[in-house]
Design an enzyme around this catalytic site. Structure first.
Site, PDB file in Angstrom:
ATOM      1  N   ASP A 239      -7.461  18.586   7.563  1.00  0.00           N
ATOM      2  CA  ASP A 239      -7.747  19.865   8.215  1.00  0.00           C
ATOM      3  C   ASP A 239      -8.025  19.607   9.699  1.00  0.00           C
ATOM      4  O   ASP A 239      -8.795  18.705  10.050  1.00  0.00           O
ATOM      5  CB  ASP A 239      -8.964  20.527   7.560  1.00  0.00           C
ATOM      6  CG  ASP A 239      -9.269  21.888   8.162  1.00  0.00           C
ATOM      7  OD1 ASP A 239      -8.592  22.853   7.777  1.00  0.00           O
ATOM      8  OD2 ASP A 239     -10.171  21.968   9.023  1.00  0.00           O
ATOM      9  N   ASN A 247      -7.207  28.238  18.922  1.00  0.00           N
ATOM     10  CA  ASN A 247      -6.368  29.438  19.033  1.00  0.00           C
ATOM     11  C   ASN A 247      -7.036  30.499  19.916  1.00  0.00           C
ATOM     12  O   ASN A 247      -6.368  31.173  20.712  1.00  0.00           O
ATOM     13  CB  ASN A 247      -6.089  30.020  17.646  1.00  0.00           C
ATOM     14  CG  ASN A 247      -4.989  29.286  16.908  1.00  0.00           C
ATOM     15  OD1 ASN A 247      -4.082  28.721  17.520  1.00  0.00           O
ATOM     16  ND2 ASN A 247      -5.056  29.282  15.582  1.00  0.00           N
ATOM     17  N   ASP A 256       0.456  27.005  17.609  1.00  0.00           N
ATOM     18  CA  ASP A 256       1.651  26.670  16.819  1.00  0.00           C
ATOM     19  C   ASP A 256       2.287  25.376  17.315  1.00  0.00           C
ATOM     20  O   ASP A 256       2.774  24.559  16.519  1.00  0.00           O
ATOM     21  CB  ASP A 256       2.668  27.809  16.907  1.00  0.00           C
ATOM     22  CG  ASP A 256       2.241  29.027  16.107  1.00  0.00           C
ATOM     23  OD1 ASP A 256       1.308  28.909  15.295  1.00  0.00           O
ATOM     24  OD2 ASP A 256       2.854  30.103  16.300  1.00  0.00           O
ATOM     25  N   GLU A 280      -4.057  25.476   9.107  1.00  0.00           N
ATOM     26  CA  GLU A 280      -4.160  24.162   9.768  1.00  0.00           C
ATOM     27  C   GLU A 280      -4.400  23.041   8.775  1.00  0.00           C
ATOM     28  O   GLU A 280      -4.821  21.949   9.151  1.00  0.00           O
ATOM     29  CB  GLU A 280      -5.283  24.187  10.808  1.00  0.00           C
ATOM     30  CG  GLU A 280      -6.685  24.330  10.248  1.00  0.00           C
ATOM     31  CD  GLU A 280      -7.118  25.766  10.023  1.00  0.00           C
ATOM     32  OE1 GLU A 280      -8.332  26.003   9.984  1.00  0.00           O
ATOM     33  OE2 GLU A 280      -6.247  26.649   9.893  1.00  0.00           O
TER      34      GLU A 280
END
Length: 375
Positions: A239, A247, A256, A280
């Site tokens: 993770d 983000n 992305d 993620e």
């Protein structure tokens, strides 16, 4: 040379690896069809024998004995063929088909002696019947058609057999069958490409190009089933740390891009099964020698060395945490759900311990049984 190759779709329509995959696909798909076709041929040959006997021919005539020989050959090879690999399966049936053609040529000779002339129908029916064999491509069928043509030509020019117009009509029949078979070869390969493309789309994450969660279960079970006594299997749940903050700070497009770059890093080792689990999170599976450290342990350090800036992280760069569960042989009774639950607990421990690290648990067979019973 390319002009000649264009007549044979097996030589140009797919790349070499895809053609091998197609060959295996078509054999596995048509094994039952091949069995039914063989049984139909056996029944027809026995009906021909019974009809000849009822019309006054003896059961031990050359005609009937040759057909009986073909029946025995087909029935002996049919059960044996089910245990063969794709290549040996094709080679075996190609050889059997060639022997059957030679034996049928003996029946043509016997029929010509009995009736005074070889009818055109027999060789034409055989040529058309060869077209119905689903596992052969046009190149392989050309070899069989040529063998049939040469056999009939041998009867015409090397014996006193009156073949009439057999060679002429056989030539026309083979030409028509060749054209039809070539188009069928193209159609089957085109269908295979389309099915393969749709399968890849269904199993692949659009953003990263990695396998998706849908394709994970089957591939993991295959690895569990094929785990050798001298091997271990490590499953890691990775993770990305503080990815929501990333983000929020940099925007989803940059987020992305980070996912794509991390996917490339994880995919560099072709021995790893890499799956985008969602968001993620990534799943990684490795089979490695027993007692040898898994490469999954080094992934947090490798990602940190990429030094992707992350101002909202206490580390200043993009990092990841991973929980790793390592199984010893045998592992067939473990399910993906059980392993994922344990890997998720280990990932949670890695986050509790400050993130940017790997936490591993190596479980032996007794512990595997306990996990299986408790989860």
């Amino acid at each position: 040379m390319s002009f000649i190759t264009h007549f044979f779709p097996a030589r140009y329509y797919l790349d070499k690896a895809s053609e091998l995959a197609f060959r295996d696909y078509i054999v596995q798909r048509t094994r039952h069809t091949m069995q039914r076709l063989v049984l139909v041929c056996v029944i027809l040959l026995l009906v021909f024998n019974l009809t000849d006997i009822l019309l006054g021919d003896t059961w031990y005539s050359l005609n009937n004995l040759t057909r009986a020989g073909i029946v025995i050959l087909l029935l002996l090879f049919l059960p044996y063929s089910s245990r063969l690999t794709t290549d040996h399966y094709l080679q075996g049936w190609l050889l059997v088909s060639a022997v059957v053609i030679l034996l049928l040529n003996v029946t043509f000779y016997a029929a010509a002696q009995y009736f005074g002339k070889l009818g055109e129908g027999g060789p034409m029916v055989v040529a058309i019947a060869l077209t119905a064999i689903p596992i052969f491509n046009v190149q392989q069928k050309i070899l069989l058609w040529l063998l049939l043509f040469v056999s009939v030509a041998f009867l015409k020019y090397c014996t006193a057999t009156d073949t009439g117009w057999s060679l002429f009509y056989l030539s026309i029949t083979i030409s028509l069958c060749f054209s039809w078979q070539r188009q069928l070869d193209i159609l089957l390969r085109s269908q295979f490409k389309a099915v393969r493309l749709e399968t890849q789309k269904a199993e692949t994450d659009q953003l990263t190009g990695l396998l998706n969660r849908r394709s994970f279960e089957q591939r993991l079970q295959q690895k569990l089933q094929t785990l050798a006594p001298e091997q271990q299997l490590s499953l890691g749940l990775l993770d990305i740390d503080f990815f929501k903050r990333y983000n929020d700070h940099y925007g989803h497009l940059d987020g992305d891009l980070v996912l794509v770059n991390i996917s490339r890093l994880l995919s560099q080792d072709t021995a790893l099964l890499v799956v985008r689990f969602g968001g993620e999170e990534f799943i990684l599976v490795e089979q490695h020698p027993a007692g040898e450290a898994t490469v999954l342990l080094s992934l947090p350090e490798q990602l940190c060395q990429l030094a992707y800036p992350h101002e909202s992280s206490p580390f200043g760069v993009v990092t990841a945490s991973i929980g790793i569960v390592t199984l010893s042989y045998p592992a067939k009774h473990c399910s993906s759900g059980e392993l994922m639950q344990l890997a998720d607990k280990l990932l949670y421990q890695a986050k509790e311990q400050g993130r940017n690290k790997a936490v591993q648990q190596d479980i032996c067979k007794q512990q595997q049984d306990a996990v299986h019973n408790n989860l």
